[in-house]
Design a protein around this motif. Sequence first.
Motif, mmCIF file in Angstrom:
data_model
loop_
_atom_site.group_PDB
_atom_site.id
_atom_site.type_symbol
_atom_site.label_atom_id
_atom_site.label_comp_id
_atom_site.label_asym_id
_atom_site.label_seq_id
_atom_site.Cartn_x
_atom_site.Cartn_y
_atom_site.Cartn_z
ATOM 1 N N PRO A 174 4.172 -13.177 15.776
ATOM 2 C CA PRO A 174 3.083 -13.956 15.175
ATOM 3 C C PRO A 174 3.256 -14.189 13.687
ATOM 4 C CG PRO A 174 2.362 -11.735 15.782
ATOM 5 C CD PRO A 174 3.701 -11.944 16.415
ATOM 6 N N ARG A 175 4.055 -13.354 13.054
ATOM 7 C CA ARG A 175 4.299 -13.587 11.620
ATOM 8 C C ARG A 175 5.074 -14.882 11.395
ATOM 9 N NH1 ARG A 175 7.544 -8.476 9.899
ATOM 10 N NH2 ARG A 175 8.521 -9.068 11.877
ATOM 11 N N TYR A 176 5.816 -15.350 12.405
ATOM 12 C CA TYR A 176 6.643 -16.545 12.273
ATOM 13 C C TYR A 176 6.166 -17.645 13.220
ATOM 14 C CZ TYR A 176 9.736 -13.412 9.754
ATOM 15 O OH TYR A 176 10.245 -12.521 8.849
ATOM 16 N N ALA A 177 4.855 -17.763 13.362
ATOM 17 C CA ALA A 177 4.287 -18.747 14.281
ATOM 18 C C ALA A 177 3.641 -19.919 13.558
ATOM 19 C CB ALA A 177 3.271 -18.062 15.196
ATOM 20 N N TRP A 178 3.798 -19.969 12.254
ATOM 21 C CA TRP A 178 3.260 -21.080 11.482
ATOM 22 C C TRP A 178 4.187 -22.286 11.567
ATOM 23 C CZ3 TRP A 178 -0.969 -21.265 7.789
ATOM 24 C CH2 TRP A 178 -1.781 -20.113 7.818
ATOM 25 N N SER A 179 3.602 -23.466 11.356
ATOM 26 C CA SER A 179 4.371 -24.711 11.284
ATOM 27 C C SER A 179 4.106 -25.397 9.949
ATOM 28 C CB SER A 179 3.987 -25.652 12.429
ATOM 29 O OG SER A 179 4.275 -25.073 13.681
ATOM 30 N N LEU A 180 4.995 -26.295 9.604
ATOM 31 C CA LEU A 180 4.854 -27.072 8.378
ATOM 32 C C LEU A 180 4.950 -28.544 8.753
ATOM 33 C CD1 LEU A 180 4.742 -27.001 5.219
ATOM 34 C CD2 LEU A 180 7.227 -27.157 5.283
ATOM 35 N N THR A 203 1.269 -44.944 19.671
ATOM 36 C CA THR A 203 1.971 -43.671 19.611
ATOM 37 C C THR A 203 2.379 -43.365 18.180
ATOM 38 O OG1 THR A 203 2.830 -43.974 21.847
ATOM 39 C CG2 THR A 203 3.961 -42.361 20.447
ATOM 40 N N LEU A 204 2.045 -42.163 17.745
ATOM 41 C CA LEU A 204 2.519 -41.657 16.465
ATOM 42 C C LEU A 204 3.407 -40.448 16.714
ATOM 43 C CD1 LEU A 204 -0.730 -41.841 14.303
ATOM 44 C CD2 LEU A 204 1.236 -43.383 14.221
ATOM 45 N N TRP A 205 4.281 -40.172 15.762
ATOM 46 C CA TRP A 205 5.214 -39.044 15.877
ATOM 47 C C TRP A 205 4.995 -38.106 14.702
ATOM 48 C CZ3 TRP A 205 8.484 -38.480 20.042
ATOM 49 C CH2 TRP A 205 8.579 -39.599 20.888
ATOM 50 N N ARG A 206 4.674 -36.840 15.031
ATOM 51 C CA ARG A 206 4.492 -35.829 14.002
ATOM 52 C C ARG A 206 5.846 -35.178 13.681
ATOM 53 N NH1 ARG A 206 -1.060 -33.247 16.386
ATOM 54 N NH2 ARG A 206 0.321 -32.539 18.033
ATOM 55 N N ALA A 207 6.085 -34.956 12.416
ATOM 56 C CA ALA A 207 7.312 -34.292 11.960
ATOM 57 C C ALA A 207 6.952 -32.895 11.486
ATOM 58 C CB ALA A 207 7.950 -35.092 10.830
ATOM 59 N N ARG A 208 7.462 -31.884 12.166
ATOM 60 C CA ARG A 208 7.095 -30.506 11.857
ATOM 61 C C ARG A 208 8.314 -29.586 11.812
ATOM 62 N NH1 ARG A 208 1.712 -28.754 15.389
ATOM 63 N NH2 ARG A 208 0.214 -30.053 14.254
ATOM 64 N N PHE A 209 8.267 -28.643 10.863
ATOM 65 C CA PHE A 209 9.156 -27.494 10.884
ATOM 66 C C PHE A 209 8.383 -26.338 11.513
ATOM 67 C CE2 PHE A 209 10.873 -30.081 7.478
ATOM 68 C CZ PHE A 209 12.233 -30.062 7.780
ATOM 69 N N THR A 210 9.077 -25.518 12.306
ATOM 70 C CA THR A 210 8.420 -24.445 13.047
ATOM 71 C C THR A 210 9.062 -23.100 12.707
ATOM 72 O OG1 THR A 210 9.908 -24.793 14.932
ATOM 73 C CG2 THR A 210 7.834 -26.007 14.942
ATOM 74 N N ASN A 211 8.507 -22.031 13.325
ATOM 75 C CA ASN A 211 9.048 -20.669 13.169
ATOM 76 C C ASN A 211 9.016 -20.197 11.721
ATOM 77 O OD1 ASN A 211 9.759 -20.678 15.976
ATOM 78 N ND2 ASN A 211 11.568 -21.866 15.440
ATOM 79 N N LEU A 212 7.900 -20.455 11.047
ATOM 80 C CA LEU A 212 7.743 -20.070 9.650
ATOM 81 C C LEU A 212 6.645 -19.021 9.507
ATOM 82 C CD1 LEU A 212 7.799 -23.634 8.058
ATOM 83 C CD2 LEU A 212 9.629 -21.940 7.899
ATOM 84 N N ALA A 213 6.763 -18.190 8.476
ATOM 85 C CA ALA A 213 5.677 -17.289 8.098
ATOM 86 C C ALA A 213 4.650 -18.069 7.298
ATOM 87 C CB ALA A 213 6.230 -16.135 7.270
ATOM 88 N N GLY A 214 3.396 -17.607 7.327
ATOM 89 C CA GLY A 214 2.350 -18.329 6.623
ATOM 90 C C GLY A 214 2.617 -18.472 5.144
ATOM 91 N N ASP A 215 3.004 -17.362 4.483
ATOM 92 C CA ASP A 215 3.297 -17.432 3.052
ATOM 93 C C ASP A 215 4.453 -18.387 2.771
ATOM 94 O OD1 ASP A 215 1.277 -15.676 2.533
ATOM 95 O OD2 ASP A 215 2.590 -13.913 2.310
ATOM 96 N N GLN A 216 5.448 -18.360 3.649
ATOM 97 C CA GLN A 216 6.605 -19.245 3.482
ATOM 98 C C GLN A 216 6.195 -20.698 3.576
ATOM 99 O OE1 GLN A 216 9.511 -18.782 6.585
ATOM 100 N NE2 GLN A 216 11.182 -19.647 5.364
ATOM 101 N N ALA A 217 5.361 -21.025 4.567
ATOM 102 C CA ALA A 217 4.910 -22.414 4.731
ATOM 103 C C ALA A 217 4.117 -22.872 3.522
ATOM 104 C CB ALA A 217 4.070 -22.539 6.001
ATOM 105 N N ARG A 218 3.252 -21.986 2.992
ATOM 106 C CA ARG A 218 2.449 -22.370 1.831
ATOM 107 C C ARG A 218 3.315 -22.570 0.585
ATOM 108 N NH1 ARG A 218 -1.320 -18.843 4.470
ATOM 109 N NH2 ARG A 218 -0.391 -17.013 3.476
ATOM 110 N N VAL A 219 4.306 -21.717 0.387
ATOM 111 C CA VAL A 219 5.188 -21.847 -0.777
ATOM 112 C C VAL A 219 5.976 -23.152 -0.711
ATOM 113 C CG1 VAL A 219 7.258 -20.906 -1.878
ATOM 114 C CG2 VAL A 219 5.369 -19.392 -1.269
ATOM 115 N N ILE A 220 6.482 -23.479 0.470
ATOM 116 C CA ILE A 220 7.256 -24.720 0.622
ATOM 117 C C ILE A 220 6.365 -25.922 0.333
ATOM 118 C CG2 ILE A 220 8.490 -26.190 2.256
ATOM 119 C CD1 ILE A 220 9.464 -23.585 3.602
ATOM 120 N N CYS A 221 5.113 -25.883 0.810
ATOM 121 C CA CYS A 221 4.189 -26.979 0.528
ATOM 122 C C CYS A 221 3.962 -27.123 -0.974
ATOM 123 C CB CYS A 221 2.859 -26.746 1.241
ATOM 124 S SG CYS A 221 2.712 -27.640 2.802
ATOM 125 N N THR A 222 3.860 -25.997 -1.658
ATOM 126 C CA THR A 222 3.680 -26.046 -3.114
ATOM 127 C C THR A 222 4.882 -26.699 -3.780
ATOM 128 O OG1 THR A 222 2.313 -24.049 -3.076
ATOM 129 C CG2 THR A 222 3.307 -24.650 -5.182
#
Length: 434
Positions: free
Chosen positions: A353-359, A401-420
Amino acid sequence: MSEHDPLTVYQVSFGMLARMRYWQRVIVCVGLWCALASGASANERYAAFVVDAQTQEVLHARNADAPRYPASLTKMMTLYMLFSALDAGDVSLDDQLLVSPEAASRPASHLGLEAGDRIRAEEAILALIVKSANDVAVVVAEHLSGDEARFAGAMTEKAHELGLSQTMFKNASGLPDPGQVTTARDLARLAYALHRDFPQYYHYFATEDFTWQGRRYHTHHGLLGRVEGVDGLKTGYIRASGFNVAVSAERQDHSLIAVVMGGRTSATRDAHAQSLIESAFTALEGQAQSLRLASLNVPRLNPIREERILTAELTQVSAPREMGSAAGGAPAVTIESVAPTLYTEVPPPSFDPRYAWSLQVGAFGTQAAAQARLETVRHQVGTPLTTAGFETESLQQNGRTLWRARFTNLAGDQARVICTQLAARGESCFAVAP
């Protein structure tokens, strides 16, 4: 076509990989990486570059600054010099250019001119573009500069003025010379300069047939008349360079310049160039669709609030999410690499679950645009995304139809830092909680 030819490997579908299970992607990517490495060592002549001719945005680059032999793409510079002389009034299209014994001695591809013959300047232009005539290239060089060596020096000087900093010319034709080098990026700059500086002559590059002394010659440019929107420029080949092509193309409100060098055959070169062009136009149209959605469906609020509403409207994410967006409208689509960069994903081997976030980095009208967005963000962010998975997921929104672009298998802190990090670059994203 060799199975290890980079022109083949690069056309593997990013979307196909995205739809595979993780272990399948690992196996395929490792295999493709081995093929790519083998192909690269076997074909060190390969290079490619695609640019938006309107915005100067780089859409694709592979070995773009590596030294390569231009072959007959050299004649683009010869034509630039001739167009300059025409524009200055030093030459007219009806001027008769004298053929010297030196010019007549040049090997094929040529018109077979003989010493003492004359050829009109306009016919010389067509012979250079359609027939890629080496003898005519020397005729032009001697007419403008007295001899070919001085002309090559003038070509190089002008090339550097145009920003072709890695280019050196030794002759006017592109016949083999170890000192005559350029890059895919420089050739794209030259193609752009030809269109920008000489719009009155640019139509010649779309010529498919040329007749000289009763004999009809057909262009070597296999994309002309076959690929929608292609309107020039030039092909080239010597053994040291492989098969090269510079292409300009326009569709609707978009225009592109593409350069492919080092093809093993003219057919593989043309197929690869066409694939790059189609992918680039698809992604640019996806960008336009995204902007149209932003203008039509979003209330005009303050930028941060507008971004929240637009993202929700386009994606309908039901899971909790955290914003990490820059102020502004819809995510911009760029494709620093249209053909996918191949890499091996290494997400955690079992659910954690630590790596269940997406970006999520955007939602687009085409899968190609979503794939391109993933590739661009991976290039921008680098190491923090090397262990991430990726996916393009379709959804229905208001009958389309729209297509979402996502990176997966990320930690929450990691996803937030990348967004920053992305926000600091003016890019949009949000982190999606598990």
